[in-house]
Motif scaffolding. Structure first.
Motif, PDB file in Angstrom:
ATOM      1  N   LYS A 202      34.208  38.654  35.183  1.00 22.00           N
ATOM      2  CA  LYS A 202      33.818  37.923  33.974  1.00 22.00           C
ATOM      3  C   LYS A 202      33.257  36.560  34.351  1.00 22.00           C
ATOM      4  O   LYS A 202      33.511  36.058  35.445  1.00 22.00           O
TER       5      LYS A 202
ATOM      6  N   ARG B  83      33.318  50.385  42.088  1.00 27.33           N
ATOM      7  CA  ARG B  83      32.179  49.646  41.517  1.00 27.33           C
ATOM      8  C   ARG B  83      31.057  49.650  42.558  1.00 27.33           C
ATOM      9  O   ARG B  83      31.306  49.430  43.740  1.00 27.33           O
TER      10      ARG B  83
ATOM     11  N   ARG C 147      41.750  48.074  42.507  1.00 27.00           N
ATOM     12  CA  ARG C 147      40.631  47.242  42.031  1.00 27.00           C
ATOM     13  C   ARG C 147      40.970  45.761  42.111  1.00 27.00           C
ATOM     14  O   ARG C 147      42.134  45.374  42.054  1.00 27.00           O
TER      15      ARG C 147
ATOM     16  N   ALA D 146      39.122  42.112  36.689  1.00 30.33           N
ATOM     17  CA  ALA D 146      38.011  42.130  35.739  1.00 30.33           C
ATOM     18  C   ALA D 146      36.954  41.111  36.157  1.00 30.33           C
ATOM     19  O   ALA D 146      37.287  39.975  36.497  1.00 30.33           O
TER      20      ALA D 146
END
Length: 267
Positions: A38, A64, A33, A36
């Motif tokens: 944000k 995702r 991945r 995160a």
């Protein structure tokens, strides 16, 4: 005469729902991945004016459904550049300038506080509390609509992708536009191999075996000469862990009949 020794042990197995709590084989697969996703950390520049970033590249994040945008900002305090991963909105492109802050313009991809956004605007990646860097409407193709502002209370009402309405503080930030990657679920999977690869990068949650298809040792609904539950599928909140399967703590069951009342709200 043989000596019979009694051994005290528990019958049955732990059901899968119990194993999901502590077993490491059900952890999320995060090795590939990108990181995160944000919004920027809330700073003085965003509270008072705006900061400008540039979209360096648009990436696929394994596991995702939506693409993510790598946005680079100049650091206001030391000689360096800060790279953030934003939710990619429809219409974003590499080289695009993204503006974040109270005085940013109302363009797709920009990040503004909700009180600077007119009613009826389509937004995504909305914060729950100021500075939490994004919580609602982050999945591919989703968006929320700003329904109304209450200036006396300092709160705003938004309609979430689920159709429910939520009141949040007016100073929380949101990104303008619809999350990219919409229509992903319109294409059928067609074969098990595609589902296998889809979930292989997410976590160990596929294939799902029905409780009635199992043996009585593995699930409370298992066993019997026909595949049937044989007991009510509703179960109380206070039942022990191995029995808490089915409709847990259900207030009602069955199909939702009639007109949905929440649609005809006063707002």
């Amino acid at each position: 005469q043989p000596i019979v020794r009694f051994s005290y042990f528990t019958m049955g197995k732990y059901v899968q729902a119990q194993r999901k709590g502590k077993s490491p084989i059900f952890k999320a697969h995060v090795r590939t991945r990108k990181g995160a996703v944000k919004l920027r950390s809330l700073d003085y520049a965003e509270k008072q004016g705006y900061v400008r970033g540039v979209v360096k590249e648009i990436l696929h994040d394994p596991g995702r459904g939506a693409p993510v945008a790598k946005v680079q900002f100049l650091n206001a305090y030391r000689y360096q550049r800060d790279t953030e991963l934003f939710v990619c909105t429809e219409g974003m492109y590499t080289g695009q300038f993204v503006y974040c802050g109270k005085k940013a313009t109302l363009n797709v991809g920009n990040v503004l506080p909700l009180n600077m956004v007119p009613e009826g605007t389509i937004v995504c990646n909305i914060e729950t509390a100021r500075g939490d860097r994004g919580a609602f409407a982050r999945c591919s193709g989703t968006f929320a609509i700003v329904v109304s502002h209450d200036e006396d209370k300092g709160s705003s009402r938004i309609r979430l992708p689920s159709g429910g309405k939520k009141t949040v503080p007016s100073n929380v930030r949101a990104q303008i536009g619809i999350v990219a990657g919409g229509g992903r679920t319109d294409k059928p999977m067609l074969k098990a191999g595609r589902a296998y690869h889809k979930y292989a990068v997410k976590r160990n949650c596929w294939p799902k075996i029905r409780g009635v298809a199992k043996n009585p040792v593995e699930h409370p609904f298992g066993g019997g000469n026909h595949q049937h539950i044989g007991k009510p599928s509703t179960v109380g909140q206070a039942r022990p862990a191995g029995r808490k399967v089915g409709l847990i703590g259900a207030r009602r069951t069955g199909r939702l009949r009639g007109v949905k009342k929440t649609a005809q709200d006063k707002d």
